[in-house]
Design a protein around this motif. Structure first.
Motif, PDB file in Angstrom:
ATOM      1  N   ASP A   1       0.833  -1.207   0.000  1.00 19.19           N
ATOM      2  CA  ASP A   1       0.000   0.000   0.000  1.00 19.19           C
ATOM      3  C   ASP A   1       0.867   1.256   0.000  1.00 19.19           C
ATOM      4  OD1 ASP A   1      -2.402  -1.380  -0.046  1.00 19.19           O
ATOM      5  OD2 ASP A   1      -2.658  -1.316   2.140  1.00 19.19           O
ATOM      6  N   ASP A   2       1.946   1.239   0.783  1.00 19.45           N
ATOM      7  CA  ASP A   2       2.876   2.375   0.798  1.00 19.45           C
ATOM      8  C   ASP A   2       3.485   2.587  -0.583  1.00 19.45           C
ATOM      9  OD1 ASP A   2       2.478   2.722   3.552  1.00 19.45           O
ATOM     10  OD2 ASP A   2       4.192   1.434   4.057  1.00 19.45           O
ATOM     11  N   LEU A   3       3.870   1.483  -1.228  1.00 16.03           N
ATOM     12  CA  LEU A   3       4.472   1.575  -2.556  1.00 16.03           C
ATOM     13  C   LEU A   3       3.475   2.125  -3.570  1.00 16.03           C
ATOM     14  CD1 LEU A   3       6.766   1.093  -4.546  1.00 16.03           C
ATOM     15  CD2 LEU A   3       5.999  -1.281  -4.723  1.00 16.03           C
ATOM     16  N   GLU A   4       2.240   1.623  -3.530  1.00 17.24           N
ATOM     17  CA  GLU A   4       1.212   2.114  -4.455  1.00 17.24           C
ATOM     18  C   GLU A   4       0.970   3.608  -4.249  1.00 17.24           C
ATOM     19  OE1 GLU A   4      -2.410  -0.106  -4.945  1.00 17.24           O
ATOM     20  OE2 GLU A   4      -1.384  -1.972  -4.426  1.00 17.24           O
ATOM     21  N   THR A   5       0.922   4.037  -3.010  1.00 19.28           N
ATOM     22  CA  THR A   5       0.716   5.451  -2.712  1.00 19.28           C
ATOM     23  C   THR A   5       1.875   6.292  -3.233  1.00 19.28           C
ATOM     24  OG1 THR A   5      -0.584   4.902  -0.758  1.00 19.28           O
ATOM     25  CG2 THR A   5       0.362   7.121  -0.847  1.00 19.28           C
ATOM     26  N   ALA A   6       3.087   5.821  -3.015  1.00 20.64           N
ATOM     27  CA  ALA A   6       4.263   6.560  -3.477  1.00 20.64           C
ATOM     28  C   ALA A   6       4.286   6.657  -4.997  1.00 20.64           C
ATOM     29  CB  ALA A   6       5.540   5.893  -2.965  1.00 20.64           C
ATOM     30  N   LEU A   7       3.995   5.562  -5.684  1.00 24.22           N
ATOM     31  CA  LEU A   7       3.995   5.588  -7.149  1.00 24.22           C
ATOM     32  C   LEU A   7       2.857   6.446  -7.683  1.00 24.22           C
ATOM     33  CD1 LEU A   7       4.937   1.905  -8.056  1.00 24.22           C
ATOM     34  CD2 LEU A   7       6.403   3.932  -8.120  1.00 24.22           C
ATOM     35  N   SER A   8       1.753   6.490  -6.971  1.00 25.19           N
ATOM     36  CA  SER A   8       0.639   7.348  -7.391  1.00 25.19           C
ATOM     37  C   SER A   8       1.041   8.817  -7.358  1.00 25.19           C
ATOM     38  CB  SER A   8      -0.570   7.143  -6.483  1.00 25.19           C
ATOM     39  OG  SER A   8      -1.108   5.871  -6.687  1.00 25.19           O
ATOM     40  N   GLY A   9       1.962   9.148  -6.474  1.00 29.76           N
ATOM     41  CA  GLY A   9       2.422  10.528  -6.371  1.00 29.76           C
ATOM     42  C   GLY A   9       3.112  11.036  -7.620  1.00 29.76           C
ATOM     43  N   PHE A  10       3.603  10.143  -8.458  1.00 32.19           N
ATOM     44  CA  PHE A  10       4.239  10.544  -9.719  1.00 32.19           C
ATOM     45  C   PHE A  10       3.200  10.848 -10.796  1.00 32.19           C
ATOM     46  CE2 PHE A  10       7.788   7.943  -7.982  1.00 32.19           C
ATOM     47  CZ  PHE A  10       8.718   8.958  -7.897  1.00 32.19           C
ATOM     48  N   ASP A  11       1.948  10.552 -10.546  1.00 35.40           N
ATOM     49  CA  ASP A  11       0.896  10.684 -11.544  1.00 35.40           C
ATOM     50  C   ASP A  11      -0.207  11.585 -11.006  1.00 35.40           C
ATOM     51  OD1 ASP A  11      -0.821  10.350 -13.701  1.00 35.40           O
ATOM     52  OD2 ASP A  11      -1.483   8.364 -13.074  1.00 35.40           O
ATOM     53  N   GLN A  12       0.064  12.871 -10.936  1.00 32.71           N
ATOM     54  CA  GLN A  12      -0.889  13.819 -10.379  1.00 32.71           C
ATOM     55  C   GLN A  12      -2.161  13.936 -11.207  1.00 32.71           C
ATOM     56  OE1 GLN A  12      -0.429  15.315  -7.380  1.00 32.71           O
ATOM     57  NE2 GLN A  12       1.370  14.017  -7.252  1.00 32.71           N
TER      58      GLN A  12
ATOM     59  N   GLN B   1      -3.414  10.200 -15.450  1.00 29.10           N
ATOM     60  CA  GLN B   1      -3.352   9.760 -16.844  1.00 29.10           C
ATOM     61  C   GLN B   1      -2.580   8.457 -16.983  1.00 29.10           C
ATOM     62  OE1 GLN B   1      -1.512  12.999 -18.922  1.00 29.10           O
ATOM     63  NE2 GLN B   1      -3.391  14.190 -19.021  1.00 29.10           N
ATOM     64  N   LEU B   2      -1.799   8.112 -15.979  1.00 27.93           N
ATOM     65  CA  LEU B   2      -0.905   6.955 -16.077  1.00 27.93           C
ATOM     66  C   LEU B   2      -1.383   5.780 -15.224  1.00 27.93           C
ATOM     67  CD1 LEU B   2       2.428   8.943 -15.762  1.00 27.93           C
ATOM     68  CD2 LEU B   2       1.223   8.294 -17.853  1.00 27.93           C
ATOM     69  N   GLU B   3      -2.661   5.770 -14.868  1.00 28.63           N
ATOM     70  CA  GLU B   3      -3.181   4.735 -13.976  1.00 28.63           C
ATOM     71  C   GLU B   3      -2.938   3.328 -14.536  1.00 28.63           C
ATOM     72  OE1 GLU B   3      -5.032   3.363 -10.445  1.00 28.63           O
ATOM     73  OE2 GLU B   3      -4.124   5.247 -11.013  1.00 28.63           O
ATOM     74  N   THR B   4      -3.179   3.135 -15.828  1.00 23.84           N
ATOM     75  CA  THR B   4      -2.984   1.822 -16.441  1.00 23.84           C
ATOM     76  C   THR B   4      -1.521   1.406 -16.370  1.00 23.84           C
ATOM     77  OG1 THR B   4      -4.836   2.220 -17.931  1.00 23.84           O
ATOM     78  CG2 THR B   4      -3.316   0.474 -18.553  1.00 23.84           C
TER      79      THR B   4
ATOM     80  N   VAL C   1      10.316   5.404 -14.326  1.00 23.63           N
ATOM     81  CA  VAL C   1       9.480   5.360 -15.533  1.00 23.63           C
ATOM     82  C   VAL C   1       8.240   6.226 -15.349  1.00 23.63           C
ATOM     83  CG1 VAL C   1       7.957   3.872 -16.904  1.00 23.63           C
ATOM     84  CG2 VAL C   1      10.284   3.127 -16.385  1.00 23.63           C
ATOM     85  N   LEU C   2       7.541   6.067 -14.239  1.00 26.64           N
ATOM     86  CA  LEU C   2       6.338   6.869 -14.007  1.00 26.64           C
ATOM     87  C   LEU C   2       6.665   8.362 -13.945  1.00 26.64           C
ATOM     88  CD1 LEU C   2       4.354   4.698 -11.469  1.00 26.64           C
ATOM     89  CD2 LEU C   2       3.618   5.379 -13.751  1.00 26.64           C
ATOM     90  N   ALA C   3       7.750   8.709 -13.306  1.00 30.75           N
ATOM     91  CA  ALA C   3       8.129  10.119 -13.203  1.00 30.75           C
ATOM     92  C   ALA C   3       8.451  10.689 -14.584  1.00 30.75           C
ATOM     93  CB  ALA C   3       9.322  10.278 -12.268  1.00 30.75           C
TER      94      ALA C   3
END
Length: 84
Positions: free
Chosen positions: A14-25, A28-31, A62-64
């Motif tokens: 969950d922490d990792l998912e939250t952190a990676l979500s932070g790169f996608d404000q 658009q990159l949910e998929t 990559v996400l960033a």
């Protein structure tokens, strides 16, 4: 050179998912984020800790990078973020 070894904190998925979500404000990159998380979970079953850490850092990079190029109004169609 001797360095004091400081242990890293323990993280959850969950922490990792939250952190990676932070790169996608813009969300658009949910998929892409979900695809990378699925790959990380698969890797976690067989990779050792240092390799998994490399994969996690790569996913964030990559996400960033994709997130910056997707939201940068200066980017022209067909032009990569690295050529700006």
């Amino acid at each position: 050179m001797t360095r004091a070894t400081r242990p890293l904190p323990h993280w959850t998925w969950d922490d990792l998912e939250t952190a990676l979500s932070g790169f996608d404000q813009t969300r658009q990159l949910e998929t892409l984020r979900l695809h990378l998380l699925e790959g990380l979970q698969t890797e976690a079953e067989s990779a050792d800790a240092p390799d998994l850490l490399k994969h996690v850092l790569s996913a964030g990079w990559v996400l960033a990078q994709v997130g910056v190029s997707a939201t940068d109004p200066r980017q022209e169609a067909g032009r990569s973020a690295s050529s700006s």
